[in-house]
Enzyme design. Structure first.
Site, PDB file in Angstrom:
ATOM      1  N   GLU D  29       4.732  -4.094  -0.366  1.00  0.00           N
ATOM      2  CA  GLU D  29       6.284  -3.730  -0.586  1.00  0.00           C
ATOM      3  C   GLU D  29       7.606  -2.718   0.170  1.00  0.00           C
ATOM      4  O   GLU D  29       7.801  -2.605   1.127  1.00  0.00           O
ATOM      5  CB  GLU D  29       5.802  -1.986  -1.619  1.00  0.00           C
ATOM      6  CG  GLU D  29       4.092  -2.135  -1.951  1.00  0.00           C
ATOM      7  CD  GLU D  29       2.986  -0.606  -2.671  1.00  0.00           C
ATOM      8  OE1 GLU D  29       3.929   0.235  -1.743  1.00  0.00           O
ATOM      9  OE2 GLU D  29       2.025  -1.607  -1.948  1.00  0.00           O
ATOM     10  N   GLU D  60      -1.699  -2.164  -3.762  1.00  0.00           N
ATOM     11  CA  GLU D  60      -2.493  -3.018  -2.438  1.00  0.00           C
ATOM     12  C   GLU D  60      -3.567  -3.374  -2.626  1.00  0.00           C
ATOM     13  O   GLU D  60      -3.843  -3.873  -1.648  1.00  0.00           O
ATOM     14  CB  GLU D  60      -2.724  -1.022  -2.098  1.00  0.00           C
ATOM     15  CG  GLU D  60      -1.654  -0.081  -1.365  1.00  0.00           C
ATOM     16  CD  GLU D  60      -0.535   0.485  -2.089  1.00  0.00           C
ATOM     17  OE1 GLU D  60      -0.775   0.557  -3.717  1.00  0.00           O
ATOM     18  OE2 GLU D  60       0.197   0.301  -1.899  1.00  0.00           O
ATOM     19  N   PHE D  83       1.854   2.968   4.130  1.00  0.00           N
ATOM     20  CA  PHE D  83       1.281   3.980   5.321  1.00  0.00           C
ATOM     21  C   PHE D  83      -0.114   4.109   5.449  1.00  0.00           C
ATOM     22  O   PHE D  83      -0.938   3.043   3.791  1.00  0.00           O
ATOM     23  CB  PHE D  83       1.118   5.172   4.725  1.00  0.00           C
ATOM     24  CG  PHE D  83       2.968   6.241   4.704  1.00  0.00           C
ATOM     25  CD1 PHE D  83       3.055   6.733   5.621  1.00  0.00           C
ATOM     26  CD2 PHE D  83       3.360   5.584   3.256  1.00  0.00           C
ATOM     27  CE1 PHE D  83       4.396   7.088   6.063  1.00  0.00           C
ATOM     28  CE2 PHE D  83       4.578   5.827   3.776  1.00  0.00           C
ATOM     29  CZ  PHE D  83       5.303   6.889   4.784  1.00  0.00           C
ATOM     30  N   ASP D  85      -2.297   5.892   4.921  1.00  0.00           N
ATOM     31  CA  ASP D  85      -2.914   6.592   4.266  1.00  0.00           C
ATOM     32  C   ASP D  85      -3.677   6.268   3.330  1.00  0.00           C
ATOM     33  O   ASP D  85      -4.251   6.860   1.978  1.00  0.00           O
ATOM     34  CB  ASP D  85      -2.365   7.612   3.565  1.00  0.00           C
ATOM     35  CG  ASP D  85      -1.241   8.231   5.373  1.00  0.00           C
ATOM     36  OD1 ASP D  85      -1.713   9.567   5.230  1.00  0.00           O
ATOM     37  OD2 ASP D  85      -0.589   8.091   6.048  1.00  0.00           O
ATOM     38  N   PHE D  86      -3.495   4.532   2.411  1.00  0.00           N
ATOM     39  CA  PHE D  86      -3.256   4.658   1.150  1.00  0.00           C
ATOM     40  C   PHE D  86      -4.234   3.612   1.866  1.00  0.00           C
ATOM     41  O   PHE D  86      -4.766   2.387   0.288  1.00  0.00           O
ATOM     42  CB  PHE D  86      -1.961   3.358   0.339  1.00  0.00           C
ATOM     43  CG  PHE D  86      -1.169   4.457   1.087  1.00  0.00           C
ATOM     44  CD1 PHE D  86      -0.768   5.462   0.836  1.00  0.00           C
ATOM     45  CD2 PHE D  86       0.686   3.337   0.830  1.00  0.00           C
ATOM     46  CE1 PHE D  86       0.466   6.473   0.373  1.00  0.00           C
ATOM     47  CE2 PHE D  86       1.608   4.400   0.555  1.00  0.00           C
ATOM     48  CZ  PHE D  86       1.847   5.244   0.882  1.00  0.00           C
ATOM     49  N   HIS D 129      -0.151  11.750   3.971  1.00  0.00           N
ATOM     50  CA  HIS D 129       1.385  10.705   4.938  1.00  0.00           C
ATOM     51  C   HIS D 129       1.100  11.025   6.168  1.00  0.00           C
ATOM     52  O   HIS D 129       2.161  10.652   6.834  1.00  0.00           O
ATOM     53  CB  HIS D 129       2.121  10.770   4.083  1.00  0.00           C
ATOM     54  CG  HIS D 129       3.054  10.301   3.049  1.00  0.00           C
ATOM     55  ND1 HIS D 129       2.240  11.180   1.783  1.00  0.00           N
ATOM     56  CD2 HIS D 129       3.343   8.964   2.513  1.00  0.00           C
ATOM     57  CE1 HIS D 129       2.322  10.074   0.584  1.00  0.00           C
ATOM     58  NE2 HIS D 129       4.024   9.189   1.020  1.00  0.00           N
TER      59      HIS D 129
HETATM   60  C1  LIG Z   1      -0.603   3.749  -3.143  1.00  0.00           C
HETATM   61  C2  LIG Z   1       1.100   3.793  -2.918  1.00  0.00           C
HETATM   62  N1  LIG Z   1       1.581   2.918  -2.349  1.00  0.00           N
HETATM   63  C3  LIG Z   1       2.827   3.142  -1.837  1.00  0.00           C
HETATM   64  C4  LIG Z   1       3.403   4.183  -1.726  1.00  0.00           C
HETATM   65  C5  LIG Z   1       4.555   4.337  -1.147  1.00  0.00           C
HETATM   66  N2  LIG Z   1       5.770   4.887  -2.456  1.00  0.00           N
HETATM   67  C6  LIG Z   1       5.641   6.502  -2.759  1.00  0.00           C
HETATM   68  S1  LIG Z   1       7.002   5.952  -3.948  1.00  0.00           S
HETATM   69  C7  LIG Z   1       6.789   4.828  -4.653  1.00  0.00           C
HETATM   70  C8  LIG Z   1       7.115   4.271  -5.392  1.00  0.00           C
HETATM   71  C9  LIG Z   1       6.649   4.671  -6.790  1.00  0.00           C
HETATM   72  O1  LIG Z   1       7.596   4.320  -8.161  1.00  0.00           O
HETATM   73  P1  LIG Z   1       7.856   4.876  -9.244  1.00  0.00           P
HETATM   74  O2  LIG Z   1       5.729   4.758  -9.685  1.00  0.00           O
HETATM   75  O3  LIG Z   1       8.516   3.897  -9.763  1.00  0.00           O
HETATM   76  O4  LIG Z   1       7.458   6.067  -9.250  1.00  0.00           O
HETATM   77  P2  LIG Z   1       9.228   6.713  -9.439  1.00  0.00           P
HETATM   78  O5  LIG Z   1       9.534   7.034  -7.632  1.00  0.00           O
HETATM   79  O6  LIG Z   1      10.384   5.847  -9.540  1.00  0.00           O
HETATM   80  O7  LIG Z   1       9.597   7.972 -10.137  1.00  0.00           O
HETATM   81  C10 LIG Z   1       6.957   4.188  -3.472  1.00  0.00           C
HETATM   82  C11 LIG Z   1       6.095   2.266  -3.400  1.00  0.00           C
HETATM   83  C12 LIG Z   1       2.635   5.845  -2.186  1.00  0.00           C
HETATM   84  N3  LIG Z   1       3.287   6.097  -1.917  1.00  0.00           N
HETATM   85  N4  LIG Z   1       1.431   5.686  -2.552  1.00  0.00           N
END
Ligand SMILES: Cc1ncc(C[n+]2csc(CCOP(=O)(O)OP(=O)(O)O)c2C)c(N)n1
Ligand SMILES: Cc1ncc(C[n+]2csc(CCOP(=O)(O)OP(=O)(O)O)c2C)c(N)n1
Ligand SMILES: [Mg+2]
Ligand SMILES: [Mg+2]
Lengths: 318, 324, 318, 324
Positions: D29, D60, D83, D85-86, D129
């Site tokens: 990602e 993931e 992270f 954590d995932f 996190h």
């Molecule tokens: C399982 C997981 N993968 C990656 C992340 C890191 N991460 C946090 S927010 C985000 C983007 C999320 O995008 P979206 O679902 O479109 O929500 P938005 O932030 O646009 O509201 C990512 C990849 C995470 N927190 N959890």
């Protein structure tokens, strides 16, 4: 052997394996469970008829049909099912695991749905290699409810991976009818929402399956991306041999056995003036070959238990 | 008093709790119509109906997630993950969601969730169906983990787990499903977090879990013939571990052996060894020994399993070498 | 307050929070990241306008809008964002976590996609309760690519759960445009394949969102099952405040800011002869309320670090 | 020789390996266009193009699965889980697939896969996190796990991980991304499975990982003022653990302390303690001590983190109490 006979031969090889293994199981000579492929022969054979040796195939827990259709050597496959030293995985994989890198067969799996992402990984390799290879991943309709399915459809479509996702919809996942776990019974219909084509195919008609496979493989080879094929079929046996099958009627089973993929294809061959004698000689040869493979497997040594410690790691290169 | 299998003891426990509390529900693959992939939820659909006993799709993440959401909103769900080998598909819901929600929101939500799961360790089913992963779960704060080794313990712990306001992972040993024991008819629970001294002894403390408890007891019989008396402790709860009972025993015996069917590195044996050492170092006459399968996956076939796993003989041998 | 003003008031409350928090962040007074809800106000407010207090709401990492729209008390929510003792979760949840059981707000989440199965669990409770409650789960378009999304759609549809799945498609997941990770840009289109209705809605039009929400909630309350709503919207800020936003143009941002949900709704209200004065007085009041909430949050004590050991387990009942 | 941050050392390592071997690819990602969520893959897209450096959806399980499938078919993928954590979303692909495939098929497939992941432990980002979960991974046979504590180690270990034919989980400490160190310009690797004695000493062996290494060294400076000389060992590899180096040290010092940012029960400290005790019991003058955060999730906010985690002072205090 001509093409038409080859399809038959592969299906009959699988049929013989499955029937004879059931006998072995009934005699209490099989170690563990058998996930029978009986009734689904046209699926594996029709799909693999569209593949080359250097195409990849990822299987699942019900893998013998896939292995044999892609060309895995019978005796070492059979020995693996019995967990014998002469097995293609050295007898450690057992009934749910066999592989052959030379034929692109990447193995079975004990985890429902876990093969999908791995198949996508093989398709990514194929895409990088740029030589027109494709990857096929087989999974059941039950697996289509696992998270890995949606992730795989989406990524394969987004990356235009040369992946053919083959869902063998045999109506049951273990003891649970698919209809009880979904609102919409056609797995193929899920494809469109992810931006890839999905197609329902009669999984008991090997020619239809092959046609659909050729279309999908064609698309994949030219870089047009993945396809989801849903092959409607039926698992003649229980989830494993010995399952009392209380969740369905004997009538339903009989109706599906009427649609036997081999019977159907045999009728077609006879219509095509393929002579009954050459069909029969295939039947006889395969019966003997499978008997022999099972005999050898039964007679083969168990792996020495100390070998359990081998292969935990590959040799270092660093 | 009636003789019950481990499997029926569990069914009884769930049946009793579902009868006494209508917020208890059971969700999982094949749990309803089929009565469980291993027959371990037979009769429940018939008794409690399809709303409370429900077959799920093969969707491990949402199976646990359903439980989390239902537990937060007033139900006491039991959700089933058929084999614990499938934990990798739903661990996020277990360790980040179920185990942390009460904590994160400072107690605003209770999490009365039972995650019922099985290990088929030593049953020869091969590398994806033969794992005992209690050590992962023991590393998670906010989670309780139990693993009974007898039918009566299974029943009492299941009832305690259902009544607990915290998430509890309940690990069953499939290889023990048909073991029988007499169980009283009255309502009883076995408290989570309390070890059981299965045999008293003075020479060596043997901490054994799951399948290894019966073997440790068999080894004890053998050793007794030579005048060696081992104390066999079954922690029953993996987390929180009743280390006090273990340490008390070691202070008496001055020697300890931990026997498990799970792997050694970062495993249950390491945890118990470290705790004993920390708390009873100056009572120890020898280092705490760990007897486990070697560090490898479990290949297909019972011969491999038999070779890999501890048994009464190897337990007895380890005890002798500890004394020796 | 009448309905029309109420929608406005909630959107403005969120707007004030987000703008003032950005200022606080710019002054380096905020502890950690801010996942701004600026620009998406109509989504949360339109959806929550269709909900009752005893309906459930599961949020994600970008949750302030959802919390406030469902009625969470401003000051304790704000204090939580700063991790203060007076926060609604005691300051331990922080910017990504707040909850209020009394309003059915089940919390935020740091794990993308993880709220979906939990929302389904709340919907299952609602179904069992049989009192017409519903559950709403908010998630981003990025989350729709996670396995949990497919599992949730399928199970919710199969069980006819009273679940409204609300995808806020703000076009970006962190620094990656959604279009780069999918073949088909409408998340709502995925619903049909799972046997549930999906609908694309203008997420910057609060009235459209509310209409769609009412339809979906209606279906859910009467037992007709789940709905997937995709609200097309835009995240005005970066993924977090301070993100330099190299992955998109300032023109694109400007074009979307033209479609400001508040501006649009204000115009509508004026057309409806709602007098400008009452709008302005709302603006003023909320500005002050939010200033006050932030002032209190800044002034509040940090939780005592030893409290880190509280609440690991709930008290035993057995 | 050039001064490099931990972050750039990692980018350099990947850059060098991608240049020397075109089968190396990087998937995850935000890794491509954005140059990494933490900037830790900057320049790689520009250098190696969008086929080899590729942004994935937030999926993931398939991120790791892609790596498994690609590694089985001749590539050397690096896949990134932002992270650790995932992990609960992709652990099946790690422990059942990546780690067992070579084993199950008796070596038919190599698995040259690097799973790059980060811990933000102690950065105040809250309960989802802030976790360090190396202990789970260390319990998996067939998996290697590395966790460097300096820029040079990070570079050398990343290069070794990419060249390894086994799956390697590579754990980065985000809190160290900006730490700098001089690193030679030539090609070098740091062997996986080899601990590093970061400071020689005679009084107590301190085994420290990740963020705790620098703190142990700081504590060493403090203690030295009082004439206490600790030996600081950074295992660098969590699994397989270089226990020989540790035991050798303990045989000299007769005392050991393990310091980690991960939790105590079923954790790294327990493993090291059990191993030391087993191998060097009669050399020990005191039980092996474990210094870790208490057994609780990490709440939001740096104050909590500071209170929960070991630091130079608490390390020094633990050393003193071991001595006395
Ligand atoms: C399982 C997981 N993968 C990656 C992340 C890191 N991460 C946090 S927010 C985000 C983007 C999320 O995008 P979206 O679902 O479109 O929500 P938005 O932030 O646009 O509201 C990512 C990849 C995470 N927190 N959890
Ligand atoms: C992740 C996971 N969940 C559950 C199981 C147990 N299980 C094995 S096969 C099976 C049914 C699979 O059904 P389907 O995908 O339709 O394949 P079929 O057996 O019908 O060929 C289940 C639930 C498993 N092996 N892995
Ligand atoms: Mg099926
Ligand atoms: Mg988004």
């Amino acid at each position: 052997m001509n093409d038409a006979l080859h399809l038959y031969e592969r299906m009959m090889l699988i049929r013989q394996c499955e029937e004879q293994l059931n006998d072995v199981f009934a005699k209490n000579l099989f170690p563990g469970y058998i996930h029978s492929y009986l009734g689904q022969e046209a699926c594996a054979v029709g799909i693999c008829a569209a593949l080359n040796d250097d195409d990849y195939l990822m299987s699942n827990h019900r893998g013998r049909g896939h292995y044999l259709a892609k060309g895995m050597e019978l005796r070492s496959m059979m020995a693996e099912m019995f967990g014998k030293e002469t097995g293609i995985a050295g007898g450690r994989g057992g009934e749910m695991h066999a592989a052959d890198p030379a034929l692109g067969i990447l193995g079975g799996n004990g985890i429902v749905g876990a093969g999908l992402p791995i198949g996508a990984g093989a398709a990514y390799t194929a895409q990088l290699n740029g030589k027109g290879q494709v990857a096929v991943v087989f999974f059941g309709e039950g697996a289509s409810n696992n998270g890995s399915f949606g992730e795989t459809m989406n990524l394969a479509a987004a990356w235009k991976l040369p992946l053919i996702m083959v869902c063998e919809n045999n109506l049951y996942a273990e003891m649970t009818p698919f209809a009880n776990t979904v609102a919409q019974p056609d797995v193929a219909m899920r494809a469109e929402g992810y931006g890839m084509p999905g197609e329902v195919v009669d999984g008991n008609d090997v020619l239809e399956v092959r046609k659909a496979a050729i279309r999908a493989v064609e698309r994949a080879r030219v870089g047009a991306g993945p396809t989801l094929l849903e092959l409607k079929t039926y698992r003649w046996g229980g989830h494993f041999q010995g399952d009392p099958r209380k969740y369905r009627s004997r009538e339903e089973e009989k109706a599906w056995m009427e649609k036997c993929p081999l019977k159907r294809y045999r009728a077609f061959m006879l219509e095509q003036d393929i002579d009954a004698g050459s069909i029969e000689s295939i039947d006889l040869r395969l019966k003997t070959e499978v008997e022999e493979a099972i005999r050898l497997a039964l007679a083969a040594d168990e792996p020495r238990p100390e070998t359990a410690l081998d292969h935990v790691f590959a040799g270092e290169v660093a | 008093m009636a003789s019950k299998t481990y499997c029926w003891a569990l069914i009884d426990a769930i049946h009793e709790e579902m009868s006494r509390d209508e917020t208890v529900v059971l969700l999982g693959e094949d749990v309803a119509e089929a009565g469980g992939a291993f027959g371990a939820s037979r009769t429940l659909l018939e008794s409690f109906g399809p709303r409370r006993v429900r077959d799920t799709p093969i969707s491990e993440e949402i199976i646990v997630g359903l439980g989390v959401g239902a537990a937060m909103t007033g139900k006491r769900p039991i959700v089933e993950i058929m084999f614990m080998d499938f934990l990798g598909l739903c661990l996020d819901q277990i360790f980040n969601q179920a185990a942390k929600t009460h904590y994160i929101y400072s107690g605003a939500f209770k999490m009365p969730l039972v995650i019922r799961t099985s290990t088929a360790v030593e049953m020869g089913i091969g590398p994806h169906h033969s794992q005992l992963l209690e050590s992962w779960l023991g590393h998670v704060p906010g989670l309780k983990v139990v693993m009974p080794s007898t039918p009566r313990d299974a029943k009492g712990l299941m009832k305690a787990a259902i009544r607990d306001d915290n998430p509890v992972v309940f690990i069953e040993h499939l290889a023990m499903h048909r073991v029988k024991e007499d169980i009283e008819d009255d309502d009883f629970v076995i408290p989570i977090g309390k070890a059981d001294v299965k045999r008293k002894g003075r020479d060596v403390t043997v901490v054994a879990t799951g399948l290894q408890v019966a073997r440790a007891l068999a080894a004890a019989d053998e050793l007794a013939k030579d005048g060696i008396e081992i104390e066999v402790i079954d922690p029953r709860t993996i987390s929180p571990l009743d280390i006090d009972t273990i340490v008390e025993s070691v202070k008496k015996t001055n020697r300890a052996l931990v026997v498990t069917s799970s792997l050694k590195p970062f495993g249950f044996g390491s945890e118990v060894s470290a705790e004993i050492t920390e708390r009873a170092f100056f009572h120890l006459d020898a280092p705490v020994a760990r007897l486990t399968p070697p560090f490898a996956p479990a290949p297909f076939g019972k011969k491999f399993d038999a070779w890999l796993n501890p048994n009464a003989e190897s337990i007895a041998a380890s005890v002798r070498s500890l004394l020796g």
